[in-house]
Design an enzyme around this catalytic site. Structure first.
Site, PDB file in Angstrom:
ATOM      1  N   GLY A  96      12.466  97.593  26.612  1.00 22.22           N
ATOM      2  CA  GLY A  96      13.040  97.413  27.940  1.00 22.22           C
ATOM      3  C   GLY A  96      12.100  97.948  29.013  1.00 22.22           C
ATOM      4  O   GLY A  96      11.344  97.189  29.586  1.00 22.22           O
ATOM      5  N   SER A 192       7.952  95.447  21.919  1.00 23.71           N
ATOM      6  CA  SER A 192       7.931  95.480  23.375  1.00 23.71           C
ATOM      7  C   SER A 192       7.715  96.905  23.883  1.00 23.71           C
ATOM      8  O   SER A 192       6.772  97.573  23.474  1.00 23.71           O
ATOM      9  CB  SER A 192       9.229  94.869  23.918  1.00 23.71           C
ATOM     10  OG  SER A 192       9.110  94.580  25.284  1.00 23.71           O
ATOM     11  N   TYR A 193       8.596  97.416  24.758  1.00 25.81           N
ATOM     12  CA  TYR A 193       8.406  98.777  25.258  1.00 25.81           C
ATOM     13  C   TYR A 193       8.612  99.824  24.155  1.00 25.81           C
ATOM     14  O   TYR A 193       8.238 100.983  24.318  1.00 25.81           O
ATOM     15  CB  TYR A 193       9.315  99.060  26.465  1.00 25.81           C
ATOM     16  CG  TYR A 193       8.859 100.280  27.242  1.00 25.81           C
ATOM     17  CD1 TYR A 193       7.789 100.185  28.129  1.00 25.81           C
ATOM     18  CD2 TYR A 193       9.451 101.520  27.052  1.00 25.81           C
ATOM     19  CE1 TYR A 193       7.325 101.307  28.816  1.00 25.81           C
ATOM     20  CE2 TYR A 193       9.003 102.645  27.730  1.00 25.81           C
ATOM     21  CZ  TYR A 193       7.937 102.538  28.611  1.00 25.81           C
ATOM     22  OH  TYR A 193       7.475 103.642  29.267  1.00 25.81           O
ATOM     23  N   ASP A 396       3.799  84.546  23.369  1.00 21.60           N
ATOM     24  CA  ASP A 396       4.459  85.455  24.316  1.00 21.60           C
ATOM     25  C   ASP A 396       3.510  85.724  25.474  1.00 21.60           C
ATOM     26  O   ASP A 396       2.357  86.099  25.248  1.00 21.60           O
ATOM     27  CB  ASP A 396       4.797  86.771  23.600  1.00 21.60           C
ATOM     28  CG  ASP A 396       5.315  87.849  24.538  1.00 21.60           C
ATOM     29  OD1 ASP A 396       5.933  87.501  25.567  1.00 21.60           O
ATOM     30  OD2 ASP A 396       5.104  89.042  24.237  1.00 21.60           O
ATOM     31  N   HIS A 448       7.932  86.599  21.994  1.00 24.48           N
ATOM     32  CA  HIS A 448       8.019  88.053  22.156  1.00 24.48           C
ATOM     33  C   HIS A 448       8.823  88.703  21.027  1.00 24.48           C
ATOM     34  O   HIS A 448       8.446  89.749  20.518  1.00 24.48           O
ATOM     35  CB  HIS A 448       8.674  88.339  23.511  1.00 24.48           C
ATOM     36  CG  HIS A 448       8.630  89.767  23.933  1.00 24.48           C
ATOM     37  ND1 HIS A 448       7.456  90.393  24.252  1.00 24.48           N
ATOM     38  CD2 HIS A 448       9.613  90.692  24.097  1.00 24.48           C
ATOM     39  CE1 HIS A 448       7.722  91.661  24.607  1.00 24.48           C
ATOM     40  NE2 HIS A 448       9.025  91.855  24.506  1.00 24.48           N
TER      41      HIS A 448
END
Length: 474
Positions: A96, A192-193, A396, A448
């Site tokens: 996020g 991701s994060y 992505d 992603h």
């Protein structure tokens, strides 16, 4: 998404189930706590609404990580389908920052269930990673999904450091509740994060182990499309946009010449260039998979796209190929807000005064502590002998393969097995290179969320990772 511009404060109610001794959270210290037995039994899920029958056990509930602030993190454990006692524990984190591993990892990527289109029930995912391991999905930090804090200011000032420390406390206490996992091999995975969360938690565990004689049997980490280093992520992202014909030569040159990719917050001139590229040149595409159809609203317009700011961008995911549905996030938001679902999950027991959302706008806006680079932690993990795998879905454009390759190149690792195509079902699944201390792999045609777009290839990747073997050459 239902949480914006809203003061968040869960009521001052501690769960009656969580009568655990106070934890000392020093720099890395966590005192042991008594648990297991009754608490584990209370967390057992008999069945979720609309769930098909399964042979494996499930547990979910809360672990208080800070008694003073009343911070509690929500987890969901899917035990392995076969012989769970012999299988490792794999923790999955979504990024996020502010997004839920229940919404993404569990419900549309690696978990055993998929939410159906009417959000009335669940279907089985035959490529679930719990065919190979016990899966522990953690909603972290407090404020994500069902995880909460009774101290409202926690949600208005959060970041990497507290997330890592709270996640360590969670794991120590969770292992007390589930003592049969105490000496099990542990792997931390995410995307991701969580490219920050995963190595940062690994570092906390390494420090804890140094103090408490290797109490947690951490064996390795694996991250996908991972935020890694501000400069290389930003440079690699702009390069990807240009090389995939998403932006003009002119905009590419302007971005390269105007933006200082080292900075945490870009200049207004640079930000306006990003906005121009996305609004005027990208078109209505799904930035998380540039070749997939976007999730369109009922009126035919595209889903509202959140501006992606660099370097600390909002990794919001608006979607859901192979039966690909770009709108699955919507199904999760319906299903997990159902009172019967929350009851079955032992979730929202304190009646949090906001809807469960896949991502928290409040946390994302108030993320005030982000590391410039996690590459120093990579060096620590490699030196400690941890298994380190990094993978990248190659369609992505949010955290693209170019960004990851730039970052990893900076580690200057010696090559053990040179670049080669790896295979799944006699097709090229992607490409890989094995370095001294790290394996890098791409997943061909994946966006992603790699396991969502290429579930069979992702499971093959996971299998090789757990075995510590190079990906298959044929």
């Amino acid at each position: 998404m239902g949480m914006a511009n809203r003061e968040i404060s869960a009521p001052m109610v501690l769960l009656s189930l969580l009568l655990i001794a106070v934890v000392d959270v020093g720099s890395h210290g966590v005192k042991g706590v008594k648990g297991g037995g009754e608490e584990e039994a209370a967390d057992r899920i008999t069945a979720l609404p609309g769930q098909p029958k399964v042979s494996f056990q499930q547990y979910s509930g809360y672990v208080t990580v800070n008694h003073v602030a009343g911070r509690a993190l929500f987890y969901w454990l899917n035990e392995a389908v076969h012989d769970p006692l012999s299988k490792p524990l794999v923790i999955w984190l979504n990024g996020g920052p502010g997004c839920s591993s229940v919404a993404y990892g569990a419900s549309e990527e690696i978990g055993p269930f998929r939410i159906n289109k009417t959000a009335s029930g669940l279907n089985l995912n035959k490529f679930s990673w719990n065919t190979l391991a016990n899966l522990l999905f953690l909603e972290t930090p407090a404020g994500v999904g069902f995880s909460y804090s009774n101290k409202s200011s926690d949600l208005l000032d959060t970041g990497d450091s507290r997330t890592a420390k709270d996640s360590l406390v969670f794991l120590v206490r969770w292992l007390e509740r589930f003592p049969r996992y105490k000496h099990r091999e542990v792997y931390i995975t995410g995307e991701s994060y969580a490219g920050h969360y995963v190595p940062q938690l690994a570092r906390e565990i390494m420090a804890y182990n140094a103090k408490y004689n290797h109490a947690i049997n951490l064996k390795g980490i694996m991250v996908g499309n991972a935020v890694t280093d501000n400069y290389y992520d930003n440079l690699g992202t702009v390069t990807y946009w240009w090389s995939h014909a998403m932006i003009s030569d002119k905009t590419y040159r302007q971005l390269i010449n105007t933006c200082d990719f080292h900075r945490q917050k870009e200049s207004n001139e640079c930000e306006s260039l990003y906005s121009y590229a996305m609004d005027q040149e990208f078109g209505n595409i799904d930035q998380y998979n540039i070749y997939a159809p976007p999730c369109n609203n009922s009126d035919g317009s595209g889903a509202t796209r959140q501006t992606i700011r660099l370097p600390h961008r909002s990794h919001r995911i608006f979607r859901q190929i192979s039966g690909y549905d770009p709108c699955t996030e919507k199904y999760a938001e319906i299903y997990y807000n159902r009172p019967d679902v929350q009851k079955a999950l032992h979730a929202n027991t304190t009646k949090i005064p906001y809807r469960w959302t896949a991502c928290s706008e409040v946390l994302n806006r108030n993320w005030n502590d982000t590391a410039e680079s996690v590459l120093p932690i990579y060096r620590e993990m490699i030196a400690a002998g941890l298994r380190v795998w990094v993978f990248s879905g190659d369609v992505d454009s949010v955290v693209p393969v170019t960004a990851t390759r730039y970052s990893l190149a900076h580690l200057k690792l010696a090559t053990k097995i040179p670049w080669y195509p790896w295979y799944v079902k006699k097709q090229v699944g992607g490409w890989t290179e094995v370095y001294e201390g790290l394996t890098f792999a791409t997943v061909r045609g994946a966006g992603h969320e790699v396991p969502l777009f290429k579930p069979r290839a992702a499971l093959e990747l996971f299998k090789s990772f757990l075995r510590g073997l190079p990906l298959p050459k044929s």
